[in-house]
Design an enzyme around this catalytic site. Sequence first.
Site, mmCIF file in Angstrom:
data_model
loop_
_atom_site.group_PDB
_atom_site.id
_atom_site.type_symbol
_atom_site.label_atom_id
_atom_site.label_comp_id
_atom_site.label_asym_id
_atom_site.label_seq_id
_atom_site.Cartn_x
_atom_site.Cartn_y
_atom_site.Cartn_z
ATOM 1 N N THR A 37 0.829 -1.209 0.000
ATOM 2 C CA THR A 37 0.000 0.000 0.000
ATOM 3 C C THR A 37 0.864 1.260 0.000
ATOM 4 O O THR A 37 0.410 2.314 -0.433
ATOM 5 C CB THR A 37 -0.899 0.038 1.250
ATOM 6 O OG1 THR A 37 -0.084 -0.290 2.377
ATOM 7 C CG2 THR A 37 -2.040 -0.946 1.161
ATOM 8 N N GLY A 125 12.411 -10.187 4.151
ATOM 9 C CA GLY A 125 11.163 -9.443 4.323
ATOM 10 C C GLY A 125 11.128 -8.656 5.626
ATOM 11 O O GLY A 125 10.078 -8.154 6.019
ATOM 12 N N LEU A 126 12.271 -8.571 6.318
ATOM 13 C CA LEU A 126 12.322 -7.815 7.582
ATOM 14 C C LEU A 126 13.142 -6.533 7.421
ATOM 15 O O LEU A 126 13.640 -5.964 8.396
ATOM 16 C CB LEU A 126 12.885 -8.686 8.704
ATOM 17 C CG LEU A 126 12.106 -9.971 9.009
ATOM 18 C CD1 LEU A 126 12.776 -10.761 10.138
ATOM 19 C CD2 LEU A 126 10.650 -9.683 9.391
ATOM 20 N N SER A 128 16.174 -5.768 5.960
ATOM 21 C CA SER A 128 17.613 -5.691 6.234
ATOM 22 C C SER A 128 18.238 -4.552 5.437
ATOM 23 O O SER A 128 19.143 -3.872 5.918
ATOM 24 C CB SER A 128 18.284 -7.023 5.889
ATOM 25 O OG SER A 128 17.973 -7.397 4.564
ATOM 26 N N SER A 129 17.752 -4.317 4.217
ATOM 27 C CA SER A 129 18.380 -3.251 3.413
ATOM 28 C C SER A 129 18.085 -1.868 3.975
ATOM 29 O O SER A 129 18.965 -1.013 4.034
ATOM 30 C CB SER A 129 17.998 -3.348 1.933
ATOM 31 O OG SER A 129 16.698 -3.821 1.785
ATOM 32 N N GLU A 165 17.664 3.645 -2.843
ATOM 33 C CA GLU A 165 17.221 2.317 -3.304
ATOM 34 C C GLU A 165 16.645 2.422 -4.727
ATOM 35 O O GLU A 165 16.870 1.552 -5.560
ATOM 36 C CB GLU A 165 16.202 1.748 -2.321
ATOM 37 C CG GLU A 165 15.927 0.303 -2.578
ATOM 38 C CD GLU A 165 15.793 -0.544 -1.319
ATOM 39 O OE1 GLU A 165 16.243 -0.147 -0.240
ATOM 40 O OE2 GLU A 165 15.235 -1.635 -1.451
ATOM 41 N N ASP A 177 9.687 0.877 4.865
ATOM 42 C CA ASP A 177 10.776 0.210 5.580
ATOM 43 C C ASP A 177 11.749 1.221 6.179
ATOM 44 O O ASP A 177 12.151 1.119 7.338
ATOM 45 C CB ASP A 177 11.540 -0.719 4.625
ATOM 46 C CG ASP A 177 10.634 -1.755 4.008
ATOM 47 O OD1 ASP A 177 9.454 -1.846 4.415
ATOM 48 O OD2 ASP A 177 11.088 -2.482 3.111
ATOM 49 N N TYR A 227 8.608 -7.070 -7.999
ATOM 50 C CA TYR A 227 8.135 -5.965 -7.169
ATOM 51 C C TYR A 227 7.801 -4.762 -8.049
ATOM 52 O O TYR A 227 6.708 -4.192 -7.973
ATOM 53 C CB TYR A 227 9.211 -5.610 -6.133
ATOM 54 C CG TYR A 227 8.813 -4.505 -5.193
ATOM 55 C CD1 TYR A 227 8.160 -4.786 -4.003
ATOM 56 C CD2 TYR A 227 9.078 -3.174 -5.493
ATOM 57 C CE1 TYR A 227 7.777 -3.772 -3.129
ATOM 58 C CE2 TYR A 227 8.707 -2.152 -4.640
ATOM 59 C CZ TYR A 227 8.060 -2.466 -3.460
ATOM 60 O OH TYR A 227 7.689 -1.446 -2.611
#
Length: 393
Positions: A37, A125-126, A128-129, A165, A177, A227
Amino acid sequence: MDKTALVKEFIGYFGGNADGIRLFTSPGRVNLIGEHTDYNGGFVFPAALTLATTVLARPRSDRKVRLVATDLKVIVEADLDDLQKSRDIKWGAYQLGVADELQKAGFPLVGCDLLYEDKVPLASGLSSSAAIEVATAFALVSLGAGNKPVSIDPIQMAKISQTAEHNFIGVMCGIMDQFASAMGKKDHAIFLDCLTLEYEWVPLVLEGVSIVIANTNHKRSLGEGKYNERRAECEAGLEILKQALPKATCLRDVSAADFEKHGHLIADPVVRNRVAHVVYEDDRVLRSVEALKKGDLVLFGQLMDQSHDSLRDLYEVTGLKLDALVDAFRSCEGVIGSRMTGAGFGGCTVALVRNEAVDAVKEKVGAAYRAAIGHDCAFYVSDIGDGAREVTE
Ligand code: GLA
């Protein structure tokens, strides 16, 4: 994080002594609900983890940046005046992309040596980047200010990290994120409006319930294109809906009632499904935040379940392994809700589990996953921690 051991390791790589070495840290996040979203101007509800990236940083007298990680053992070197040359390096691109964007934004940077310890499982999916990016932004801006006191704007650091990114890595991610990593708060989730960046820290009062994260151990890479493909599908859907809703600037501006009235204009069923997911997911986030505030964890769990089903059936980003984990959780006594978290295509799930059931659930889910997939999953019962900061104690 063992500061003394890390300082020793830093000196082993870069020489000198402990003088002038500074420590910065930024966490990974788990998203409780609100998936795909953010880049549609919608709502998300993530929380920062205590799993984090820590970077030790020391200025140099030249314009070189040298980077190494505790689990990498090879020093990567770049030149602050020629960062584009480093675009395609295998490791270090997130950090150098941030350096590039900081310089473009006018921050004075100095050469430095950097040692990374990454405790957020990579490509899981947590985020890290984002943890690496935001920790790097805090370190580079602080070092660049020299001995002058510097007040860092965490939201600006999040935005610069997101742009890095986009421009250096080529993943057109949203702001969730990096925002969660920069702005996390212990024992709180962040209700974020990704259009205005207005946010609210909502206390995570989970009476008798734990957040259990499970990793499929299937690494995903957002660079693979899926993505960006989803994002493009949402943009295509929006363009069509604008025929009926000319004022809509993003899918957030399309209400469920709008979609029910005009969704038929989108002829391609795949694109229509992507849009449907986003429209109803925004609504689920709003209802989840209300449910949490009222202490209605059962409703929160139901909304998590619906979110996963929509990501599986409409957005199609779950896959065999994430679905196997979620199915296994749902078959257990004491599980209130369970869904994939993050971008999908592998990575992790998040579940709300009654405290007394956690051990049994882990055992049952672990066995069911091994039987279905043929290898082990991993579990983290991580606490909710603070966002990016310099560690001075
Ligand atoms: C990744 C991106 C975020 C967000 C999620 C999906 O984590 O970095 O911006 O789009 O996927 O919700």
